[in-house]
Design an enzyme around this catalytic site. Structure first.
Site, PDB file in Angstrom:
ATOM      1  N   ASP A 154      -9.826 -15.454 -11.305  1.00 48.99           N
ATOM      2  CA  ASP A 154      -9.756 -16.605 -12.206  1.00 48.99           C
ATOM      3  C   ASP A 154      -9.905 -17.884 -11.375  1.00 48.99           C
ATOM      4  O   ASP A 154     -10.185 -17.830 -10.168  1.00 48.99           O
ATOM      5  CB  ASP A 154      -8.487 -16.573 -13.077  1.00 48.99           C
ATOM      6  CG  ASP A 154      -7.202 -16.909 -12.317  1.00 48.99           C
ATOM      7  OD1 ASP A 154      -7.254 -17.092 -11.083  1.00 48.99           O
ATOM      8  OD2 ASP A 154      -6.140 -16.981 -12.964  1.00 48.99           O
ATOM      9  N   CYS A 165      -6.019 -13.460  -8.711  1.00 46.99           N
ATOM     10  CA  CYS A 165      -5.671 -14.637  -9.509  1.00 46.99           C
ATOM     11  C   CYS A 165      -4.629 -15.383  -8.680  1.00 46.99           C
ATOM     12  O   CYS A 165      -4.591 -15.213  -7.459  1.00 46.99           O
ATOM     13  CB  CYS A 165      -5.196 -14.249 -10.914  1.00 46.99           C
ATOM     14  SG  CYS A 165      -3.732 -13.204 -11.010  1.00 46.99           S
ATOM     15  N   THR A 213      -1.400 -14.961  -8.508  1.00 45.91           N
ATOM     16  CA  THR A 213      -0.453 -13.987  -7.949  1.00 45.91           C
ATOM     17  C   THR A 213      -1.044 -12.588  -7.783  1.00 45.91           C
ATOM     18  O   THR A 213      -0.468 -11.759  -7.088  1.00 45.91           O
ATOM     19  CB  THR A 213       0.746 -13.833  -8.903  1.00 45.91           C
ATOM     20  OG1 THR A 213       0.228 -13.426 -10.190  1.00 45.91           O
ATOM     21  CG2 THR A 213       1.529 -15.122  -9.045  1.00 45.91           C
ATOM     22  N   HIS A 224      -1.832   7.581  -2.324  1.00 45.92           N
ATOM     23  CA  HIS A 224      -0.969   8.295  -3.274  1.00 45.92           C
ATOM     24  C   HIS A 224      -1.328   8.078  -4.739  1.00 45.92           C
ATOM     25  O   HIS A 224      -1.128   8.985  -5.559  1.00 45.92           O
ATOM     26  CB  HIS A 224       0.500   7.889  -3.055  1.00 45.92           C
ATOM     27  CG  HIS A 224       1.087   8.462  -1.801  1.00 45.92           C
ATOM     28  ND1 HIS A 224       2.412   8.290  -1.447  1.00 45.92           N
ATOM     29  CD2 HIS A 224       0.535   9.200  -0.801  1.00 45.92           C
ATOM     30  CE1 HIS A 224       2.642   8.902  -0.292  1.00 45.92           C
ATOM     31  NE2 HIS A 224       1.513   9.453   0.132  1.00 45.92           N
ATOM     32  N   HIS A 265       0.005  14.602  -4.899  1.00 46.68           N
ATOM     33  CA  HIS A 265      -0.224  13.298  -5.525  1.00 46.68           C
ATOM     34  C   HIS A 265      -1.214  13.385  -6.692  1.00 46.68           C
ATOM     35  O   HIS A 265      -1.159  12.579  -7.610  1.00 46.68           O
ATOM     36  CB  HIS A 265      -0.699  12.283  -4.487  1.00 46.68           C
ATOM     37  CG  HIS A 265       0.274  12.146  -3.357  1.00 46.68           C
ATOM     38  ND1 HIS A 265       1.532  11.618  -3.543  1.00 46.68           N
ATOM     39  CD2 HIS A 265       0.193  12.527  -2.063  1.00 46.68           C
ATOM     40  CE1 HIS A 265       2.188  11.657  -2.389  1.00 46.68           C
ATOM     41  NE2 HIS A 265       1.395  12.207  -1.480  1.00 46.68           N
TER      42      HIS A 265
HETATM   43  C1  RB5 Z   1      -3.221 -19.315 -13.455  1.00 46.70           C
HETATM   44  O1  RB5 Z   1      -2.667 -20.558 -13.242  1.00 46.70           O
HETATM   45  C2  RB5 Z   1      -2.232 -18.222 -13.103  1.00 46.70           C
HETATM   46  O2  RB5 Z   1      -1.355 -18.058 -14.157  1.00 46.70           O
HETATM   47  C3  RB5 Z   1      -2.973 -16.940 -12.816  1.00 46.70           C
HETATM   48  O3  RB5 Z   1      -3.878 -17.164 -11.790  1.00 46.70           O
HETATM   49  C4  RB5 Z   1      -2.143 -15.756 -12.384  1.00 46.70           C
HETATM   50  O4  RB5 Z   1      -1.320 -16.056 -11.307  1.00 46.70           O
HETATM   51  C5  RB5 Z   1      -1.462 -15.010 -13.425  1.00 46.70           C
HETATM   52  O5  RB5 Z   1      -0.865 -13.944 -13.204  1.00 46.70           O
END
Ligand code: RB5
Length: 154
Positions: A8, A70, A72, A103, A138
Protein backbone atom coordinates in the site's frame (compact mmCIF):
# COMPACT_ATOMS: atom_id res chain seq x y z
CA UNK A 1 10.92 -18.53 -9.75
CA UNK A 2 8.36 -15.77 -10.17
CA UNK A 3 7.53 -13.53 -7.21
CA UNK A 4 4.64 -11.06 -7.02
CA UNK A 5 5.18 -7.91 -4.95
CA UNK A 6 2.40 -5.74 -3.58
CA UNK A 7 2.16 -2.90 -1.10
CA UNK A 8 0.00 0.00 0.00
CA UNK A 9 1.03 3.68 0.08
CA UNK A 10 3.03 3.12 3.30
CA UNK A 11 5.58 0.79 1.71
CA UNK A 12 6.32 1.86 -1.89
CA UNK A 13 10.01 2.61 -1.35
CA UNK A 14 10.63 -0.63 0.54
CA UNK A 15 8.73 -2.63 -2.09
CA UNK A 16 10.73 -1.08 -4.93
CA UNK A 17 13.97 -1.64 -3.09
CA UNK A 18 13.11 -5.33 -2.46
CA UNK A 19 12.15 -5.83 -6.11
CA UNK A 20 15.56 -4.45 -7.15
CA UNK A 21 17.28 -6.71 -4.60
CA UNK A 22 15.49 -9.87 -5.70
CA UNK A 23 15.95 -9.09 -9.41
CA UNK A 24 19.65 -8.75 -8.80
CA UNK A 25 19.56 -12.23 -7.28
CA UNK A 26 17.99 -13.58 -10.46
CA UNK A 27 14.34 -13.87 -9.42
CA UNK A 28 11.61 -12.87 -11.84
CA UNK A 29 9.62 -10.13 -10.09
CA UNK A 30 6.12 -8.88 -10.89
CA UNK A 31 5.18 -5.47 -9.46
CA UNK A 32 1.49 -5.30 -8.52
CA UNK A 33 1.95 -1.78 -7.12
CA UNK A 34 1.13 0.52 -5.62
CA UNK A 35 3.56 3.08 -7.03
CA UNK A 36 4.13 6.76 -7.66
CA UNK A 37 2.32 8.38 -10.58
CA UNK A 38 4.11 10.39 -13.28
CA UNK A 39 4.03 13.49 -11.03
CA UNK A 40 5.68 11.67 -8.18
CA UNK A 41 2.41 11.50 -6.23
CA UNK A 42 1.60 8.33 -4.33
CA UNK A 43 -1.09 6.25 -5.98
CA UNK A 44 -3.14 5.60 -2.87
CA UNK A 45 -4.65 2.19 -2.40
CA UNK A 46 -6.27 0.24 0.37
CA UNK A 47 -4.20 -2.64 1.68
CA UNK A 48 -7.09 -5.18 1.51
CA UNK A 49 -7.30 -4.72 -2.27
CA UNK A 50 -3.57 -5.27 -2.73
CA UNK A 51 -3.52 -8.27 -0.38
CA UNK A 52 -6.36 -9.79 -2.36
CA UNK A 53 -4.76 -9.05 -5.75
CA UNK A 54 -1.44 -10.67 -4.90
CA UNK A 55 -3.18 -13.51 -3.04
CA UNK A 56 -5.24 -14.29 -6.11
CA UNK A 57 -2.17 -14.14 -8.35
CA UNK A 58 -0.43 -16.72 -6.15
CA UNK A 59 -3.42 -19.06 -6.00
CA UNK A 60 -4.03 -18.81 -9.76
CA UNK A 61 -0.37 -19.61 -10.39
CA UNK A 62 0.43 -16.31 -12.11
CA UNK A 63 3.34 -16.11 -9.65
CA UNK A 64 4.91 -18.76 -7.42
CA UNK A 65 5.08 -16.67 -4.22
CA UNK A 66 3.97 -13.29 -2.95
CA UNK A 67 5.71 -10.59 -0.93
CA UNK A 68 3.40 -8.04 0.69
CA UNK A 69 4.16 -4.85 2.59
CA UNK A 70 2.08 -2.21 4.31
CA UNK A 71 2.83 -0.08 7.37
CA UNK A 72 2.95 -3.09 9.66
CA UNK A 73 2.50 -6.04 7.29
CA UNK A 74 -0.52 -7.01 9.34
CA UNK A 75 -3.52 -5.66 7.43
CA UNK A 76 -2.25 -6.75 4.04
CA UNK A 77 -1.45 -10.30 5.25
CA UNK A 78 -4.81 -10.66 6.99
CA UNK A 79 -6.45 -9.67 3.70
CA UNK A 80 -4.38 -12.07 1.60
CA UNK A 81 -5.21 -14.88 4.02
CA UNK A 82 -8.90 -14.51 3.14
CA UNK A 83 -8.14 -15.81 -0.37
CA UNK A 84 -8.59 -19.60 -0.20
CA UNK A 85 -5.24 -21.28 -0.79
CA UNK A 86 -3.14 -18.45 0.63
CA UNK A 87 -0.92 -18.98 3.63
CA UNK A 88 0.49 -15.55 4.39
CA UNK A 89 2.75 -14.85 7.37
CA UNK A 90 3.93 -11.53 8.80
CA UNK A 91 7.60 -11.83 9.70
CA UNK A 92 9.63 -9.00 11.17
CA UNK A 93 12.85 -10.98 11.46
CA UNK A 94 14.62 -13.79 9.58
CA UNK A 95 13.99 -16.65 12.04
CA UNK A 96 10.21 -16.42 11.61
CA UNK A 97 10.65 -16.11 7.85
CA UNK A 98 12.62 -19.35 7.79
CA UNK A 99 10.19 -21.20 10.06
CA UNK A 100 7.05 -20.15 8.22
CA UNK A 101 8.40 -21.69 5.01
CA UNK A 102 9.78 -24.75 6.79
CA UNK A 103 6.73 -25.53 8.93
CA UNK A 104 3.72 -23.65 7.53
CA UNK A 105 4.58 -23.85 3.81
CA UNK A 106 3.64 -20.17 3.54
CA UNK A 107 3.19 -18.96 -0.01
CA UNK A 108 3.19 -15.26 0.93
CA UNK A 109 5.50 -13.39 3.27
CA UNK A 110 4.61 -9.96 4.61
CA UNK A 111 6.36 -7.29 6.62
CA UNK A 112 5.91 -3.67 7.60
CA UNK A 113 7.75 -0.68 6.20
CA UNK A 114 7.24 1.06 9.55
CA UNK A 115 8.69 -1.96 11.36
CA UNK A 116 11.69 -3.21 9.39
CA UNK A 117 14.36 -1.36 7.41
CA UNK A 118 15.87 -2.34 4.07
CA UNK A 119 18.64 -4.52 5.47
CA UNK A 120 16.32 -6.50 7.76
CA UNK A 121 13.84 -6.93 4.91
CA UNK A 122 16.61 -8.36 2.70
CA UNK A 123 17.55 -10.87 5.41
CA UNK A 124 13.88 -11.84 5.79
CA UNK A 125 13.61 -12.50 2.05
CA UNK A 126 16.91 -14.40 1.97
CA UNK A 127 15.69 -16.76 4.69
CA UNK A 128 12.22 -17.23 3.22
CA UNK A 129 13.39 -17.92 -0.32
CA UNK A 130 16.43 -19.90 0.83
CA UNK A 131 14.35 -22.40 2.82
CA UNK A 132 12.25 -25.38 1.71
CA UNK A 133 9.06 -26.74 3.28
CA UNK A 134 10.05 -29.63 5.52
CA UNK A 135 6.90 -31.71 4.91
CA UNK A 136 6.60 -34.79 7.15
CA UNK A 137 4.63 -34.07 10.32
CA UNK A 138 4.20 -30.45 9.21
CA UNK A 139 2.34 -31.48 6.06
CA UNK A 140 -0.51 -32.88 8.16
CA UNK A 141 -0.76 -29.63 10.09
CA UNK A 142 -0.88 -27.57 6.92
CA UNK A 143 -3.65 -29.89 5.72
CA UNK A 144 -5.53 -29.09 8.95
CA UNK A 145 -5.24 -25.37 8.15
CA UNK A 146 -6.69 -26.05 4.71
CA UNK A 147 -9.49 -28.11 6.27
CA UNK A 148 -10.60 -25.10 8.34
CA UNK A 149 -10.82 -23.10 5.13
CA UNK A 150 -12.71 -25.87 3.32
CA UNK A 151 -15.14 -26.39 6.23
CA UNK A 152 -16.03 -22.71 6.29
CA UNK A 153 -16.40 -22.36 2.52
CA UNK A 154 -19.27 -24.86 2.43
C1 RB5 B 1 -1.94 2.57 6.42
O1 RB5 B 1 -1.75 3.78 7.04
C2 RB5 B 1 -1.76 1.43 7.41
O2 RB5 B 1 -2.92 1.28 8.14
C3 RB5 B 1 -1.44 0.16 6.66
O3 RB5 B 1 -0.30 0.36 5.90
C4 RB5 B 1 -1.16 -1.07 7.50
O4 RB5 B 1 -0.18 -0.84 8.46
C5 RB5 B 1 -2.31 -1.79 8.02
O5 RB5 B 1 -2.21 -2.88 8.60
Amino acid sequence: MKIGFGCDHAAIDLKNSMIAYMKEKGYECVDYGTNYDENGEIIKCDYPDKGREVGEAVVKGDVDYGVLMCGTGIGISISANKVPGVIAAVCSEPYSARMTKMHNNANIIAFGARVVGDEMAKMILDEFFGTEFEGGRHAGRVELIKKIEADYSK
